[in-house]
Motif scaffolding. Structure first.
Motif, PDB file in Angstrom:
ATOM      1  N   MET A 142       0.839  -1.192   0.000  1.00 41.70           N
ATOM      2  CA  MET A 142       0.000   0.000   0.000  1.00 41.70           C
ATOM      3  C   MET A 142       0.879   1.250   0.000  1.00 41.70           C
ATOM      4  O   MET A 142       1.800   1.363   0.816  1.00 41.70           O
ATOM      5  N   VAL A 143       0.573   2.154  -0.926  1.00 48.13           N
ATOM      6  CA  VAL A 143       1.278   3.432  -1.018  1.00 48.13           C
ATOM      7  C   VAL A 143       0.260   4.548  -0.805  1.00 48.13           C
ATOM      8  O   VAL A 143      -0.769   4.595  -1.494  1.00 48.13           O
ATOM      9  N   VAL A 144       0.524   5.401   0.150  1.00 47.59           N
ATOM     10  CA  VAL A 144      -0.355   6.538   0.427  1.00 47.59           C
ATOM     11  C   VAL A 144       0.434   7.811   0.176  1.00 47.59           C
ATOM     12  O   VAL A 144       1.512   8.017   0.760  1.00 47.59           O
ATOM     13  N   THR A 145      -0.065   8.646  -0.720  1.00 46.68           N
ATOM     14  CA  THR A 145       0.601   9.898  -1.064  1.00 46.68           C
ATOM     15  C   THR A 145      -0.374  11.058  -0.922  1.00 46.68           C
ATOM     16  O   THR A 145      -1.591  10.864  -0.812  1.00 46.68           O
ATOM     17  N   HIS A 146       0.174  12.257  -0.922  1.00 44.59           N
ATOM     18  CA  HIS A 146      -0.640  13.467  -0.865  1.00 44.59           C
ATOM     19  C   HIS A 146      -0.316  14.336  -2.068  1.00 44.59           C
ATOM     20  O   HIS A 146       0.850  14.504  -2.424  1.00 44.59           O
ATOM     21  N   ARG A 147      -1.346  14.894  -2.655  1.00 43.58           N
ATOM     22  CA  ARG A 147      -1.174  15.749  -3.827  1.00 43.58           C
ATOM     23  C   ARG A 147      -2.009  17.008  -3.659  1.00 43.58           C
ATOM     24  O   ARG A 147      -2.976  17.025  -2.882  1.00 43.58           O
ATOM     25  N   PRO A 148      -1.660  18.087  -4.351  1.00 37.38           N
ATOM     26  CA  PRO A 148      -2.408  19.335  -4.196  1.00 37.38           C
ATOM     27  C   PRO A 148      -3.883  19.174  -4.559  1.00 37.38           C
ATOM     28  O   PRO A 148      -4.228  18.461  -5.510  1.00 37.38           O
ATOM     29  N   VAL A 149      -4.738  19.826  -3.801  1.00 39.78           N
ATOM     30  CA  VAL A 149      -6.170  19.813  -4.102  1.00 39.78           C
ATOM     31  C   VAL A 149      -6.436  20.413  -5.469  1.00 39.78           C
ATOM     32  O   VAL A 149      -7.249  19.914  -6.241  1.00 39.78           O
ATOM     33  N   GLY A 150      -5.768  21.544  -5.772  1.00 37.93           N
ATOM     34  CA  GLY A 150      -5.981  22.207  -7.054  1.00 37.93           C
ATOM     35  C   GLY A 150      -6.302  23.675  -6.863  1.00 37.93           C
ATOM     36  O   GLY A 150      -6.131  24.240  -5.784  1.00 37.93           O
ATOM     37  N   PRO A 151      -6.790  24.332  -7.902  1.00 38.38           N
ATOM     38  CA  PRO A 151      -7.088  25.768  -7.823  1.00 38.38           C
ATOM     39  C   PRO A 151      -8.024  26.088  -6.663  1.00 38.38           C
ATOM     40  O   PRO A 151      -9.043  25.411  -6.469  1.00 38.38           O
ATOM     41  N   ALA A 170      -0.185  31.052   2.208  1.00 42.20           N
ATOM     42  CA  ALA A 170       1.040  30.297   2.465  1.00 42.20           C
ATOM     43  C   ALA A 170       0.842  28.780   2.427  1.00 42.20           C
ATOM     44  O   ALA A 170       1.605  28.079   1.748  1.00 42.20           O
ATOM     45  N   PRO A 171      -0.165  28.212   3.124  1.00 39.53           N
ATOM     46  CA  PRO A 171      -0.321  26.755   3.031  1.00 39.53           C
ATOM     47  C   PRO A 171      -0.739  26.287   1.650  1.00 39.53           C
ATOM     48  O   PRO A 171      -0.349  25.193   1.213  1.00 39.53           O
ATOM     49  N   ALA A 172      -1.538  27.092   0.951  1.00 37.53           N
ATOM     50  CA  ALA A 172      -1.949  26.705  -0.399  1.00 37.53           C
ATOM     51  C   ALA A 172      -0.736  26.592  -1.312  1.00 37.53           C
ATOM     52  O   ALA A 172      -0.566  25.593  -2.026  1.00 37.53           O
ATOM     53  N   CYS A 177      -0.811  24.336  -4.575  1.00 37.98           N
ATOM     54  CA  CYS A 177      -2.054  24.843  -5.148  1.00 37.98           C
ATOM     55  C   CYS A 177      -1.855  26.254  -5.677  1.00 37.98           C
ATOM     56  O   CYS A 177      -1.104  27.049  -5.100  1.00 37.98           O
ATOM     57  N   THR A 178      -2.560  26.585  -6.740  1.00 34.75           N
ATOM     58  CA  THR A 178      -2.640  27.963  -7.202  1.00 34.75           C
ATOM     59  C   THR A 178      -3.907  28.588  -6.618  1.00 34.75           C
ATOM     60  O   THR A 178      -4.845  27.884  -6.237  1.00 34.75           O
ATOM     61  N   VAL A 179      -3.933  29.936  -6.553  1.00 36.98           N
ATOM     62  CA  VAL A 179      -5.023  30.571  -5.824  1.00 36.98           C
ATOM     63  C   VAL A 179      -5.561  31.805  -6.541  1.00 36.98           C
ATOM     64  O   VAL A 179      -4.848  32.491  -7.280  1.00 36.98           O
ATOM     65  N   VAL A 180      -6.851  32.051  -6.270  1.00 36.83           N
ATOM     66  CA  VAL A 180      -7.498  33.330  -6.550  1.00 36.83           C
ATOM     67  C   VAL A 180      -7.876  33.898  -5.192  1.00 36.83           C
ATOM     68  O   VAL A 180      -8.591  33.251  -4.420  1.00 36.83           O
ATOM     69  N   VAL A 181      -7.374  35.087  -4.885  1.00 37.48           N
ATOM     70  CA  VAL A 181      -7.631  35.724  -3.594  1.00 37.48           C
ATOM     71  C   VAL A 181      -8.635  36.845  -3.791  1.00 37.48           C
ATOM     72  O   VAL A 181      -8.452  37.703  -4.671  1.00 37.48           O
ATOM     73  N   ARG A 230     -11.369  23.727  -7.041  1.00 39.84           N
ATOM     74  CA  ARG A 230     -11.450  22.535  -6.206  1.00 39.84           C
ATOM     75  C   ARG A 230     -11.421  22.821  -4.709  1.00 39.84           C
ATOM     76  O   ARG A 230     -11.536  21.914  -3.884  1.00 39.84           O
ATOM     77  N   LYS A 231     -11.265  24.088  -4.327  1.00 42.64           N
ATOM     78  CA  LYS A 231     -11.142  24.407  -2.905  1.00 42.64           C
ATOM     79  C   LYS A 231     -11.668  25.812  -2.651  1.00 42.64           C
ATOM     80  O   LYS A 231     -11.418  26.736  -3.429  1.00 42.64           O
TER      81      LYS A 231
END
Length: 488
Positions: A142-151, A170-172, A177-181, A230-231
């Motif tokens: 079993m391999v468990v990884t983490h990937r960015p949620v997305g925009p 900062a955490p995004a 992740c890329t962001v719209v603020v 996505r977030k």
């Protein structure tokens, strides 16, 4: 406005930031006011829905490359942003005081606090881990990884214009992740200055996009319904948060909601009264009481209530009200006229129901939006000031007779962001930690916020956590992969 202030304002960008470019908004401009004087500080670009769409296009376009950027590279950019914030600390502090009103010394404190999110998450960017191991049956790995949620769409509030932006951005970015603020229309200038510093730190085009607007619903609504987003992360009132959650449900978006509070502040008969008074003033009057973590309801054991009230009143009566840039000011203006009206209505209601004004209880003089720091005693439980979030410099005191009653009063609200309690008995402290229904607690301390600690609430105070390791997990998806066992 003096020459220093005018020079600073002349250096602050006032346009939208989309795909690495500063652009005028399609909806004209809107004014940003100094709440202490009513003077217009700047005219800022007012985004239209088309501008929001362009910002999301840019975030989506930059998403894959940023997600694939080495964690160390992302960390270095965030660290450079931290260094730039420190380098420009005085400008940022003055800018916050001008557009939001908080005393300059408090604004300097926010620069330190807000900058820490950039430093903390620069360190967390290289610590995104996973795990690998045999399945319990031994028939696979079993391999468990983490990937960015997305925009991600980040909607920030007006009361901490630097810290609330860095706590989300900062955490995004650390997660990939890329962001719209979408900054607040009341205090957008600090976010725009921060954006310029992020640009100087080397954030690639399209990774951070900023749209200032007075038409939040029209601009953000289409973004929330766009399947590429996505977030959604929001800090603000529970009422608005509920509406956003309803919109986010259509796309099953990941959401982080830091919503309203109604923090209890309990003082038991065995408390260190000197420490409790200091803590009460810090918990109540920080940021002019305009904080979701501000102590809202003060419950003091009946045997010490009068002494506690006397000491608090003496300290509050000595507070100086004025423009946050003036020397010795403790209490600046509230953010806008309707905020003063709201605080005044809560105090009037409490007095009508039998509360006693020990000091304050009136609007301040001058052109700004001031309300005098206020202490109320004998406040009945049905007073609105004990039921609603005050968001102003008003300290209402009621009494309790037993620990059980205190806990019941503390929990008698649909909110659960933070609670405060002062007691010397360590076993009582342990019981309070277990029994008080909040996401955070200050036990014999009046300020709990820290970039290394998980910030968030329970019940109608929100979903998710910001800051700490938990903060970056909000921007990561978990992926599980099963591979054949190498021994099969």
């Amino acid at each position: 406005m003096n020459a220093t202030e005018s020079d600073l304002l002349g250096r602050i960008p006032t346009e939208l930031f989309v795909a690495g470019k500063w652009l005028p908004g399609s909806g004209g401009t809107f004014p940003v006011h100094d709440p202490a004087t009513g003077v217009v500080l700047a005219q800022v670009a007012d985004a239209a829905p088309s501008d929001g769409a362009a910002a999301l296009d840019a975030a989506v376009g930059a998403g894959r490359d940023w997600a694939r950027t080495a964690p160390r590279r992302r960390a270095e950019i965030l660290r450079r942003a931290f260094d730039l914030v420190q380098e420009h600390a005085e400008d940022l502090a003055l800018l916050m005081t001008l557009e939001m009103g908080k005393p300059l010394q408090e604004a300097r404190g926010e620069v330190g606090y807000g900058g820490e999110f950039l430093r903390w998450f620069s360190e967390e960017a290289v610590r995104i881990d996973g795990r690998y191991g045999a399945s319990p049956e031994g028939n696979g790995q079993m391999v468990v990884t983490h990937r960015p949620v997305g925009p991600s769409l980040l909607i920030t509030p007006w009361n901490f214009p630097l810290a609330m932006a860095t706590r989300k951005i900062a955490p995004a970015l650390a997660a990939g992740c890329t962001v719209v603020v979408k900054p607040p229309a009341l205090t957008p200038l600090t976010t725009l200055m921060l954006t310029r510093l992020l640009e100087q730190a080397g954030v690639p085009e399209g990774v951070v996009n900023v749209v200032t607007t007075t038409k939040s619903g029209a601009v953000c609504g289409p973004l929330i319904s766009d399947p590429r987003l996505r977030k959604l992360s929001f800090t603000g009132s529970t009422e608005v948060g509920v509406r956003l959650l309803e919109q986010a449900a259509g796309g099953v978006l990941r959401t982080s909601m830091e919503l309203g509070g109604n923090a209890p502040f309990l003082v038991f008969e065995d408390a260190d009264l000197d420490a409790a008074v200091d803590g009460a003033l810090a918990a109540k009057f920080r940021n002019i009481g305009q904080a979701c973590t501000a102590a809202n309801r003060f419950y003091v054991h009946e045997t010490i209530a009068e002494e506690f009230s006397r000491r608090v009143t003496e300290r509050v009566a000595a507070m100086k009200t004025g423009r946050g840039t003036d020397d010795g000011v403790d209490i600046g203006p509230l953010i806008e006229p309707k905020a003063v009206d709201g605080v005044a209505a809560l105090v009037d209601d409490a007095v009508d129901r039998g509360a006693r004004v020990r000091t304050g209880g009136a609007r301040g003089e001058g052109p700004g939006t001031f309300y005098l720091p206020t202490v109320l005693t004998d406040v009945p439980p049905d007073a609105e000031v004990m039921r609603q979030e005050i968001f102003g410099p008003v300290l209402p005191i009621a009494t309790f007779a037993s620990e059980g009653e205190a806990i019941e009063l503390a929990n008698s609200t649909p909110y659960g962001l933070v609670g405060y309690a002062y007691a010397r008995d360590t076993r009582r402290g342990q019981r309070l930690i277990e029994e008080i229904e909040t996401g955070m607690m200050g036990l014999n301390v009046g300020v709990v916020s820290n970039a290394a600690a998980p910030f968030g609430g329970v019940k109608q105070s929100g979903l998710g956590r910001e800051g700490a390791r938990e903060g970056i997990l909000e921007y990561l998806e978990t992926k599980y992969t099963l591979m054949p066992s190498p021994y099969a």
